[in-house]
Design a protein around this motif. Structure first.
Motif, mmCIF file in Angstrom:
data_model
loop_
_atom_site.group_PDB
_atom_site.id
_atom_site.type_symbol
_atom_site.label_atom_id
_atom_site.label_comp_id
_atom_site.label_asym_id
_atom_site.label_seq_id
_atom_site.Cartn_x
_atom_site.Cartn_y
_atom_site.Cartn_z
ATOM 1 N N TYR A 32 65.131 -36.221 27.449
ATOM 2 C CA TYR A 32 65.882 -36.369 28.689
ATOM 3 C C TYR A 32 67.233 -37.028 28.421
ATOM 4 C CZ TYR A 32 61.875 -35.138 31.658
ATOM 5 O OH TYR A 32 60.855 -34.478 32.287
ATOM 6 N N ALA A 33 67.223 -38.068 27.574
ATOM 7 C CA ALA A 33 68.453 -38.804 27.279
ATOM 8 C C ALA A 33 69.466 -37.941 26.523
ATOM 9 C CB ALA A 33 68.139 -40.058 26.462
ATOM 10 N N ALA A 34 68.983 -36.918 25.828
ATOM 11 C CA ALA A 34 69.886 -36.000 25.132
ATOM 12 C C ALA A 34 70.327 -34.853 26.036
ATOM 13 C CB ALA A 34 69.213 -35.451 23.877
ATOM 14 N N ALA A 35 69.400 -34.338 26.842
ATOM 15 C CA ALA A 35 69.689 -33.151 27.654
ATOM 16 C C ALA A 35 70.728 -33.432 28.738
ATOM 17 C CB ALA A 35 68.399 -32.633 28.292
ATOM 18 N N ILE A 36 70.635 -34.585 29.375
ATOM 19 C CA ILE A 36 71.536 -34.878 30.506
ATOM 20 C C ILE A 36 72.982 -35.063 30.044
ATOM 21 C CG2 ILE A 36 72.029 -36.544 32.343
ATOM 22 C CD1 ILE A 36 68.941 -36.969 32.506
ATOM 23 N N SER A 39 74.445 -31.712 28.883
ATOM 24 C CA SER A 39 74.813 -30.814 29.982
ATOM 25 C C SER A 39 76.150 -31.212 30.593
ATOM 26 C CB SER A 39 73.722 -30.827 31.058
ATOM 27 O OG SER A 39 72.501 -30.333 30.552
ATOM 28 N N ILE A 40 76.343 -32.511 30.802
ATOM 29 C CA ILE A 40 77.607 -32.990 31.371
ATOM 30 C C ILE A 40 78.749 -32.714 30.400
ATOM 31 C CG2 ILE A 40 78.851 -35.013 32.218
ATOM 32 C CD1 ILE A 40 76.170 -36.245 32.964
ATOM 33 N N ARG A 41 78.503 -32.964 29.103
ATOM 34 C CA ARG A 41 79.526 -32.716 28.079
ATOM 35 C C ARG A 41 79.947 -31.250 28.059
ATOM 36 N NH1 ARG A 41 78.592 -31.973 22.458
ATOM 37 N NH2 ARG A 41 77.053 -30.447 23.159
ATOM 38 N N ASP A 42 78.989 -30.331 28.130
ATOM 39 C CA ASP A 42 79.314 -28.912 28.033
ATOM 40 C C ASP A 42 80.054 -28.403 29.262
ATOM 41 O OD1 ASP A 42 78.250 -28.769 25.540
ATOM 42 O OD2 ASP A 42 76.383 -27.798 26.107
ATOM 43 N N ALA A 74 82.223 -36.987 22.777
ATOM 44 C CA ALA A 74 82.129 -36.933 24.236
ATOM 45 C C ALA A 74 80.670 -37.061 24.675
ATOM 46 C CB ALA A 74 82.727 -35.626 24.750
ATOM 47 N N TYR A 75 79.788 -36.412 23.936
ATOM 48 C CA TYR A 75 78.348 -36.519 24.235
ATOM 49 C C TYR A 75 77.896 -37.976 24.181
ATOM 50 C CZ TYR A 75 73.422 -36.793 22.867
ATOM 51 O OH TYR A 75 72.100 -37.170 22.738
ATOM 52 N N ARG A 76 78.335 -38.714 23.177
ATOM 53 C CA ARG A 76 77.951 -40.122 23.050
ATOM 54 C C ARG A 76 78.526 -40.975 24.180
ATOM 55 N NH1 ARG A 76 78.567 -41.102 16.464
ATOM 56 N NH2 ARG A 76 76.423 -40.451 15.936
ATOM 57 N N ILE A 77 79.729 -40.648 24.620
ATOM 58 C CA ILE A 77 80.326 -41.380 25.744
ATOM 59 C C ILE A 77 79.498 -41.156 27.013
ATOM 60 C CG2 ILE A 77 82.336 -41.501 27.271
ATOM 61 C CD1 ILE A 77 84.067 -40.855 24.802
ATOM 62 N N PHE A 78 79.130 -39.901 27.260
ATOM 63 C CA PHE A 78 78.317 -39.598 28.437
ATOM 64 C C PHE A 78 76.916 -40.206 28.303
ATOM 65 C CE2 PHE A 78 81.295 -35.874 28.880
ATOM 66 C CZ PHE A 78 81.893 -36.338 30.051
ATOM 67 N N LEU A 79 76.406 -40.278 27.072
ATOM 68 C CA LEU A 79 75.109 -40.920 26.845
ATOM 69 C C LEU A 79 75.183 -42.408 27.194
ATOM 70 C CD1 LEU A 79 72.191 -40.999 25.761
ATOM 71 C CD2 LEU A 79 73.148 -41.280 23.449
ATOM 72 N N ALA A 80 76.283 -43.054 26.810
ATOM 73 C CA ALA A 80 76.465 -44.471 27.143
ATOM 74 C C ALA A 80 76.525 -44.660 28.661
ATOM 75 C CB ALA A 80 77.747 -44.998 26.491
ATOM 76 N N GLY A 81 77.245 -43.781 29.342
ATOM 77 C CA GLY A 81 77.312 -43.861 30.799
ATOM 78 C C GLY A 81 75.957 -43.636 31.448
ATOM 79 N N PRO A 275 64.421 -44.417 22.353
ATOM 80 C CA PRO A 275 64.897 -43.066 22.679
ATOM 81 C C PRO A 275 66.410 -42.960 22.796
ATOM 82 C CG PRO A 275 63.792 -44.071 24.570
ATOM 83 C CD PRO A 275 63.526 -44.941 23.397
ATOM 84 N N ILE A 276 67.065 -44.030 23.271
ATOM 85 C CA ILE A 276 68.527 -43.989 23.383
ATOM 86 C C ILE A 276 69.159 -43.982 21.990
ATOM 87 C CG2 ILE A 276 70.551 -45.262 24.164
ATOM 88 C CD1 ILE A 276 69.008 -43.860 26.394
ATOM 89 N N ILE A 277 68.609 -44.796 21.073
ATOM 90 C CA ILE A 277 69.129 -44.823 19.702
ATOM 91 C C ILE A 277 68.946 -43.460 19.040
ATOM 92 C CG2 ILE A 277 68.748 -45.787 17.396
ATOM 93 C CD1 ILE A 277 68.140 -48.457 18.709
ATOM 94 N N LEU A 278 67.764 -42.868 19.214
ATOM 95 C CA LEU A 278 67.508 -41.546 18.636
ATOM 96 C C LEU A 278 68.469 -40.511 19.205
ATOM 97 C CD1 LEU A 278 65.791 -39.699 16.863
ATOM 98 C CD2 LEU A 278 64.174 -39.488 18.760
ATOM 99 N N SER A 279 68.674 -40.539 20.516
ATOM 100 C CA SER A 279 69.581 -39.585 21.161
ATOM 101 C C SER A 279 71.032 -39.814 20.756
ATOM 102 C CB SER A 279 69.454 -39.697 22.687
ATOM 103 O OG SER A 279 68.139 -39.462 23.098
ATOM 104 N N PHE A 280 71.355 -41.045 20.355
ATOM 105 C CA PHE A 280 72.721 -41.350 19.919
ATOM 106 C C PHE A 280 73.066 -40.607 18.631
ATOM 107 C CE2 PHE A 280 75.906 -43.925 17.697
ATOM 108 C CZ PHE A 280 76.850 -44.094 18.687
ATOM 109 N N PHE A 281 72.053 -40.370 17.787
ATOM 110 C CA PHE A 281 72.297 -39.726 16.493
ATOM 111 C C PHE A 281 72.049 -38.227 16.503
ATOM 112 C CE2 PHE A 281 71.626 -44.170 15.246
ATOM 113 C CZ PHE A 281 72.736 -44.374 14.442
ATOM 114 N N THR A 282 71.306 -37.710 17.472
ATOM 115 C CA THR A 282 71.080 -36.264 17.536
ATOM 116 C C THR A 282 70.933 -35.818 18.980
ATOM 117 O OG1 THR A 282 69.646 -34.436 16.843
ATOM 118 C CG2 THR A 282 68.575 -36.536 17.295
#
Length: 361
Positions: A32-36, A39-42, A74-81, A275-282
Protein backbone atom coordinates in the motif's frame (compact mmCIF):
# COMPACT_ATOMS: atom_id res chain seq x y z
CA UNK A 1 -8.63 -15.98 13.50
CA UNK A 2 -6.54 -15.05 16.50
CA UNK A 3 -9.26 -16.23 18.87
CA UNK A 4 -9.61 -19.51 16.98
CA UNK A 5 -5.82 -20.00 17.03
CA UNK A 6 -5.78 -19.39 20.81
CA UNK A 7 -8.62 -21.90 21.24
CA UNK A 8 -7.18 -24.79 19.23
CA UNK A 9 -3.39 -24.26 19.08
CA UNK A 10 -0.78 -24.62 21.80
CA UNK A 11 1.49 -21.72 22.75
CA UNK A 12 4.00 -22.44 19.96
CA UNK A 13 1.20 -22.68 17.40
CA UNK A 14 -0.33 -19.40 18.55
CA UNK A 15 3.04 -17.61 18.35
CA UNK A 16 3.71 -19.00 14.86
CA UNK A 17 0.25 -17.87 13.78
CA UNK A 18 0.80 -14.31 14.97
CA UNK A 19 4.28 -14.19 13.40
CA UNK A 20 2.82 -15.38 10.10
CA UNK A 21 -0.02 -12.87 10.10
CA UNK A 22 2.34 -10.07 11.19
CA UNK A 23 4.66 -10.75 8.22
CA UNK A 24 1.64 -10.89 5.93
CA UNK A 25 0.29 -7.55 7.22
CA UNK A 26 3.75 -5.97 6.99
CA UNK A 27 3.76 -6.99 3.33
CA UNK A 28 0.29 -5.50 2.89
CA UNK A 29 1.39 -2.18 4.35
CA UNK A 30 4.54 -2.12 2.20
CA UNK A 31 2.46 -2.75 -0.93
CA UNK A 32 0.00 0.00 0.00
CA UNK A 33 2.81 2.40 0.94
CA UNK A 34 4.40 1.83 -2.48
CA UNK A 35 1.24 1.77 -4.61
CA UNK A 36 -0.23 5.08 -3.41
CA UNK A 37 2.86 7.34 -3.90
CA UNK A 38 3.61 5.56 -7.16
CA UNK A 39 0.13 6.34 -8.49
CA UNK A 40 0.41 9.99 -7.48
CA UNK A 41 3.92 10.19 -8.98
CA UNK A 42 2.79 8.76 -12.33
CA UNK A 43 -0.03 11.29 -12.55
CA UNK A 44 2.12 14.24 -11.48
CA UNK A 45 5.25 13.50 -13.55
CA UNK A 46 5.66 13.75 -17.30
CA UNK A 47 4.66 10.61 -19.18
CA UNK A 48 7.54 8.26 -20.14
CA UNK A 49 7.12 5.59 -22.81
CA UNK A 50 8.18 2.25 -21.27
CA UNK A 51 8.12 0.21 -24.45
CA UNK A 52 11.85 0.17 -25.15
CA UNK A 53 13.39 1.02 -21.78
CA UNK A 54 14.09 -0.97 -18.64
CA UNK A 55 12.40 -0.42 -15.30
CA UNK A 56 15.60 1.13 -13.90
CA UNK A 57 15.81 3.61 -16.79
CA UNK A 58 12.15 4.45 -16.31
CA UNK A 59 12.64 5.20 -12.61
CA UNK A 60 15.78 7.29 -13.30
CA UNK A 61 14.06 9.34 -16.01
CA UNK A 62 13.48 13.02 -15.26
CA UNK A 63 10.14 13.69 -13.61
CA UNK A 64 9.61 17.13 -15.14
CA UNK A 65 11.47 18.58 -18.09
CA UNK A 66 14.03 21.15 -17.05
CA UNK A 67 14.54 19.70 -13.56
CA UNK A 68 17.07 17.25 -12.12
CA UNK A 69 14.40 15.45 -10.07
CA UNK A 70 14.01 11.82 -11.16
CA UNK A 71 10.77 9.86 -11.09
CA UNK A 72 12.08 7.77 -8.18
CA UNK A 73 12.99 10.93 -6.26
CA UNK A 74 9.44 12.20 -6.80
CA UNK A 75 8.10 8.84 -5.62
CA UNK A 76 10.08 9.18 -2.38
CA UNK A 77 8.79 12.72 -1.84
CA UNK A 78 5.19 11.54 -2.24
CA UNK A 79 5.97 8.58 0.05
CA UNK A 80 7.17 11.01 2.73
CA UNK A 81 3.97 13.04 2.35
CA UNK A 82 1.85 9.89 2.53
CA UNK A 83 3.68 8.80 5.72
CA UNK A 84 3.11 12.19 7.36
CA UNK A 85 -0.60 12.14 6.50
CA UNK A 86 -1.48 8.47 7.16
CA UNK A 87 1.16 7.38 9.66
CA UNK A 88 -0.38 9.12 12.72
CA UNK A 89 -3.53 6.99 12.40
CA UNK A 90 -1.45 4.03 13.61
CA UNK A 91 -1.25 5.65 17.05
CA UNK A 92 -5.04 5.70 17.47
CA UNK A 93 -8.06 3.45 16.95
CA UNK A 94 -10.48 3.65 14.05
CA UNK A 95 -14.13 2.94 14.82
CA UNK A 96 -17.43 3.14 12.94
CA UNK A 97 -15.91 2.59 9.50
CA UNK A 98 -19.24 1.59 7.92
CA UNK A 99 -19.54 4.60 5.60
CA UNK A 100 -15.81 4.54 4.85
CA UNK A 101 -16.08 0.93 3.72
CA UNK A 102 -19.21 1.70 1.67
CA UNK A 103 -17.36 4.53 -0.07
CA UNK A 104 -14.42 2.21 -0.80
CA UNK A 105 -16.71 -0.51 -2.15
CA UNK A 106 -18.52 1.89 -4.50
CA UNK A 107 -15.21 3.28 -5.77
CA UNK A 108 -13.87 -0.22 -6.41
CA UNK A 109 -16.88 -1.45 -8.34
CA UNK A 110 -17.01 1.77 -10.34
CA UNK A 111 -13.30 1.60 -11.24
CA UNK A 112 -13.34 -2.11 -12.09
CA UNK A 113 -16.50 -1.70 -14.17
CA UNK A 114 -14.95 1.18 -16.12
CA UNK A 115 -11.69 -0.74 -16.77
CA UNK A 116 -13.47 -3.89 -17.94
CA UNK A 117 -15.90 -1.96 -20.14
CA UNK A 118 -13.18 0.12 -21.79
CA UNK A 119 -10.99 -2.94 -22.42
CA UNK A 120 -13.93 -4.86 -23.97
CA UNK A 121 -14.78 -1.90 -26.25
CA UNK A 122 -11.12 -1.67 -27.27
CA UNK A 123 -11.02 -5.37 -28.15
CA UNK A 124 -14.34 -5.15 -30.01
CA UNK A 125 -12.84 -2.41 -32.19
CA UNK A 126 -9.86 -4.63 -32.99
CA UNK A 127 -7.48 -2.26 -31.22
CA UNK A 128 -6.06 -4.71 -28.69
CA UNK A 129 -2.25 -4.91 -28.59
CA UNK A 130 -1.79 -7.81 -26.19
CA UNK A 131 -0.16 -11.05 -27.30
CA UNK A 132 0.36 -12.95 -24.03
CA UNK A 133 2.25 -16.27 -23.92
CA UNK A 134 0.28 -19.38 -22.99
CA UNK A 135 2.35 -19.71 -19.80
CA UNK A 136 5.30 -17.93 -18.16
CA UNK A 137 7.15 -19.78 -15.41
CA UNK A 138 8.78 -16.59 -14.10
CA UNK A 139 5.37 -15.28 -13.08
CA UNK A 140 4.62 -18.12 -10.66
CA UNK A 141 5.68 -16.26 -7.44
CA UNK A 142 3.43 -13.35 -8.41
CA UNK A 143 0.64 -15.81 -9.23
CA UNK A 144 0.67 -17.17 -5.69
CA UNK A 145 0.82 -13.65 -4.32
CA UNK A 146 -2.22 -12.63 -6.35
CA UNK A 147 -4.03 -15.82 -5.26
CA UNK A 148 -3.58 -14.80 -1.64
CA UNK A 149 -5.12 -11.40 -2.29
CA UNK A 150 -7.94 -13.11 -4.19
CA UNK A 151 -8.37 -15.21 -1.07
CA UNK A 152 -9.44 -12.02 0.69
CA UNK A 153 -12.83 -12.65 -0.97
CA UNK A 154 -13.21 -15.44 1.61
CA UNK A 155 -12.15 -13.75 4.82
CA UNK A 156 -15.45 -11.98 5.50
CA UNK A 157 -17.63 -15.02 4.89
CA UNK A 158 -17.81 -16.30 8.52
CA UNK A 159 -19.27 -12.99 9.68
CA UNK A 160 -21.80 -13.19 6.83
CA UNK A 161 -22.83 -16.80 7.49
CA UNK A 162 -23.53 -16.43 11.22
CA UNK A 163 -26.45 -13.91 11.01
CA UNK A 164 -28.25 -15.95 8.29
CA UNK A 165 -31.19 -17.54 10.10
CA UNK A 166 -32.14 -20.14 7.49
CA UNK A 167 -29.10 -21.93 6.11
CA UNK A 168 -31.12 -24.25 3.89
CA UNK A 169 -29.73 -22.77 0.65
CA UNK A 170 -26.34 -21.72 2.01
CA UNK A 171 -24.33 -23.89 -0.40
CA UNK A 172 -26.25 -22.60 -3.42
CA UNK A 173 -25.75 -19.02 -2.22
CA UNK A 174 -21.99 -19.37 -1.84
CA UNK A 175 -21.69 -21.28 -5.12
CA UNK A 176 -23.29 -18.27 -6.83
CA UNK A 177 -21.01 -15.85 -4.95
CA UNK A 178 -17.84 -17.73 -5.94
CA UNK A 179 -19.05 -18.06 -9.52
CA UNK A 180 -19.51 -14.26 -9.71
CA UNK A 181 -16.05 -13.70 -8.18
CA UNK A 182 -14.50 -16.13 -10.68
CA UNK A 183 -16.20 -14.53 -13.70
CA UNK A 184 -15.21 -11.09 -12.46
CA UNK A 185 -11.54 -12.06 -12.12
CA UNK A 186 -11.52 -13.73 -15.53
CA UNK A 187 -13.05 -10.66 -17.17
CA UNK A 188 -10.58 -8.30 -15.52
CA UNK A 189 -7.55 -10.49 -16.28
CA UNK A 190 -8.25 -11.60 -19.84
CA UNK A 191 -9.43 -8.21 -21.08
CA UNK A 192 -6.22 -6.74 -19.61
CA UNK A 193 -3.72 -9.15 -21.17
CA UNK A 194 -5.27 -8.93 -24.64
CA UNK A 195 -5.76 -5.15 -24.62
CA UNK A 196 -2.28 -3.98 -23.52
CA UNK A 197 1.11 -5.03 -24.87
CA UNK A 198 2.69 -4.07 -21.53
CA UNK A 199 0.93 -4.37 -18.18
CA UNK A 200 2.02 -2.17 -15.30
CA UNK A 201 2.41 -3.92 -11.94
CA UNK A 202 -0.52 -1.75 -10.82
CA UNK A 203 -3.17 -2.24 -13.53
CA UNK A 204 -4.78 1.19 -13.12
CA UNK A 205 -1.51 2.80 -14.29
CA UNK A 206 -2.29 1.51 -17.80
CA UNK A 207 -5.12 4.04 -17.90
CA UNK A 208 -3.14 7.06 -16.68
CA UNK A 209 -3.50 10.36 -18.58
CA UNK A 210 -1.33 10.55 -21.71
CA UNK A 211 -1.52 11.38 -25.40
CA UNK A 212 -1.90 7.71 -26.35
CA UNK A 213 -4.27 6.75 -23.54
CA UNK A 214 -7.11 4.42 -24.51
CA UNK A 215 -9.48 6.70 -22.56
CA UNK A 216 -10.24 10.12 -24.03
CA UNK A 217 -12.39 11.41 -21.16
CA UNK A 218 -10.03 13.26 -18.84
CA UNK A 219 -12.22 12.77 -15.74
CA UNK A 220 -12.09 8.98 -16.18
CA UNK A 221 -8.35 9.09 -16.85
CA UNK A 222 -7.60 10.81 -13.57
CA UNK A 223 -10.21 8.81 -11.65
CA UNK A 224 -8.61 5.49 -12.65
CA UNK A 225 -5.07 6.75 -12.21
CA UNK A 226 -5.86 7.96 -8.68
CA UNK A 227 -8.16 5.07 -7.81
CA UNK A 228 -5.53 3.32 -5.61
CA UNK A 229 -5.06 6.59 -3.72
CA UNK A 230 -8.76 6.74 -2.81
CA UNK A 231 -9.28 3.10 -1.85
CA UNK A 232 -5.92 1.98 -0.43
CA UNK A 233 -5.59 5.12 1.69
CA UNK A 234 -8.82 4.27 3.51
CA UNK A 235 -7.63 0.71 4.20
CA UNK A 236 -4.08 1.61 5.25
CA UNK A 237 -4.98 2.84 8.79
CA UNK A 238 -7.23 -0.18 9.39
CA UNK A 239 -4.52 -2.67 8.39
CA UNK A 240 -1.89 -0.76 10.39
CA UNK A 241 -4.06 -0.82 13.53
CA UNK A 242 -4.79 -4.54 12.99
CA UNK A 243 -1.05 -5.26 12.74
CA UNK A 244 -0.33 -3.15 15.83
CA UNK A 245 -2.88 -5.10 17.86
CA UNK A 246 -1.51 -8.43 16.61
CA UNK A 247 2.02 -7.39 17.62
CA UNK A 248 0.73 -6.54 21.09
CA UNK A 249 -0.89 -9.96 21.35
CA UNK A 250 2.31 -11.66 20.15
CA UNK A 251 4.43 -9.99 22.86
CA UNK A 252 1.78 -10.06 25.58
CA UNK A 253 2.45 -12.08 28.72
CA UNK A 254 -0.37 -12.92 31.10
CA UNK A 255 -0.47 -10.65 34.15
CA UNK A 256 1.77 -8.00 32.60
CA UNK A 257 0.58 -4.57 31.49
CA UNK A 258 2.54 -2.69 28.84
CA UNK A 259 4.10 0.62 29.91
CA UNK A 260 2.37 3.66 28.40
CA UNK A 261 5.41 4.49 26.24
CA UNK A 262 5.64 0.90 24.93
CA UNK A 263 1.90 0.68 24.29
CA UNK A 264 1.31 4.09 22.70
CA UNK A 265 4.65 4.85 21.02
CA UNK A 266 6.83 1.77 20.49
CA UNK A 267 4.19 -0.58 19.04
CA UNK A 268 2.82 1.99 16.53
CA UNK A 269 6.39 2.82 15.42
CA UNK A 270 7.21 -0.90 15.19
CA UNK A 271 4.13 -1.22 12.97
CA UNK A 272 4.69 1.64 10.57
CA UNK A 273 8.49 1.88 10.29
CA UNK A 274 9.50 -1.40 8.52
CA UNK A 275 7.03 -1.14 5.59
CA UNK A 276 7.84 2.54 5.03
CA UNK A 277 11.59 1.82 5.01
CA UNK A 278 11.08 -1.07 2.58
CA UNK A 279 8.91 1.10 0.31
CA UNK A 280 11.56 3.84 0.44
CA UNK A 281 14.04 1.54 -1.33
CA UNK A 282 11.70 -0.19 -3.80
CA UNK A 283 8.37 0.48 -5.45
CA UNK A 284 8.39 -2.84 -7.31
CA UNK A 285 4.89 -4.05 -6.47
CA UNK A 286 5.34 -7.34 -8.35
CA UNK A 287 8.32 -8.18 -6.11
CA UNK A 288 6.46 -7.21 -2.92
CA UNK A 289 3.35 -9.19 -3.86
CA UNK A 290 5.45 -12.20 -4.84
CA UNK A 291 7.40 -12.34 -1.57
CA UNK A 292 4.42 -11.62 0.69
CA UNK A 293 2.10 -14.02 -1.09
CA UNK A 294 4.61 -16.81 -1.60
CA UNK A 295 5.46 -17.32 2.06
CA UNK A 296 3.40 -15.49 4.69
CA UNK A 297 0.38 -15.58 2.38
CA UNK A 298 0.71 -19.34 1.92
CA UNK A 299 0.58 -19.71 5.69
CA UNK A 300 -2.54 -17.55 5.97
CA UNK A 301 -4.31 -19.10 2.98
CA UNK A 302 -3.37 -22.77 3.31
CA UNK A 303 -1.56 -23.81 6.48
CA UNK A 304 -3.47 -21.95 9.21
CA UNK A 305 -6.99 -22.81 7.94
CA UNK A 306 -6.04 -26.47 7.43
CA UNK A 307 -4.64 -26.83 10.95
CA UNK A 308 -7.59 -24.93 12.44
CA UNK A 309 -10.07 -27.25 10.71
CA UNK A 310 -8.16 -30.36 11.79
CA UNK A 311 -7.89 -29.40 15.48
CA UNK A 312 -11.41 -27.95 15.60
CA UNK A 313 -12.84 -31.24 14.33
CA UNK A 314 -10.80 -33.16 16.88
CA UNK A 315 -12.12 -30.89 19.63
CA UNK A 316 -15.73 -31.29 18.45
CA UNK A 317 -15.42 -35.08 18.57
CA UNK A 318 -14.35 -34.89 22.20
CA UNK A 319 -16.96 -32.28 23.14
CA UNK A 320 -20.04 -33.52 21.24
CA UNK A 321 -19.11 -37.08 20.38
CA UNK A 322 -19.19 -38.71 16.96
CA UNK A 323 -22.97 -39.30 16.88
CA UNK A 324 -23.89 -35.69 16.08
CA UNK A 325 -24.70 -35.12 12.40
CA UNK A 326 -24.47 -31.64 10.91
CA UNK A 327 -26.70 -31.35 7.85
CA UNK A 328 -24.87 -28.16 6.85
CA UNK A 329 -21.41 -29.71 7.03
CA UNK A 330 -18.89 -28.96 4.31
CA UNK A 331 -18.77 -31.14 1.17
CA UNK A 332 -15.00 -31.21 1.86
CA UNK A 333 -15.49 -32.70 5.33
CA UNK A 334 -13.26 -35.74 4.75
CA UNK A 335 -9.93 -35.41 6.55
CA UNK A 336 -8.12 -36.23 3.30
CA UNK A 337 -8.90 -32.70 2.10
CA UNK A 338 -6.96 -31.25 5.02
CA UNK A 339 -3.85 -33.21 4.04
CA UNK A 340 -4.32 -32.33 0.37
CA UNK A 341 -4.31 -28.63 1.28
CA UNK A 342 -1.20 -29.08 3.44
CA UNK A 343 0.55 -30.99 0.65
CA UNK A 344 -0.39 -28.28 -1.83
CA UNK A 345 0.96 -25.60 0.51
CA UNK A 346 4.33 -27.33 0.91
CA UNK A 347 4.54 -28.00 -2.84
CA UNK A 348 3.73 -24.36 -3.61
CA UNK A 349 6.38 -23.01 -1.21
CA UNK A 350 9.06 -25.39 -2.55
CA UNK A 351 8.16 -24.62 -6.15
CA UNK A 352 8.18 -20.85 -5.62
CA UNK A 353 11.47 -20.95 -3.68
CA UNK A 354 13.12 -22.97 -6.45
CA UNK A 355 11.83 -20.47 -8.99
CA UNK A 356 13.26 -17.53 -6.98
CA UNK A 357 16.66 -19.27 -6.87
CA UNK A 358 16.65 -20.02 -10.61
CA UNK A 359 15.73 -16.42 -11.45
CA UNK A 360 18.67 -15.14 -9.40
CA UNK A 361 21.04 -17.49 -11.21
Amino acid sequence: MGQMASTFFNKLGVNLFYICIAIYLYGDLAIYAAAIPKSIRDVACDRVNQTNISTLEHENAVCWAGTALTRFDAYRIFLAGFTILMGPFTFFNVQKTKYLQLFTTVMRWLAFGIMITIAILRLAQGAGHGNPPVARVAGIPTLFGVCVYSFMCHHSLPSLVTPIRSKKSIFLLFAAIYAIIFVFYMLLSFTAVFTFSHLEDLYTLNFEPSDDSIIHVMVLQYFLALFPVFTLSTNFPIIAITLRNNLKTLFYKEGRVFHFFIDKIVFPLLTITPPIILSFFTNNLEFLVGITGSYAGAGIQYLVPAFLVYYARQDMKVTLGSGIKNKYCSPFRHKAWVFIVLLWAVTSIVFVTANHIMMKE
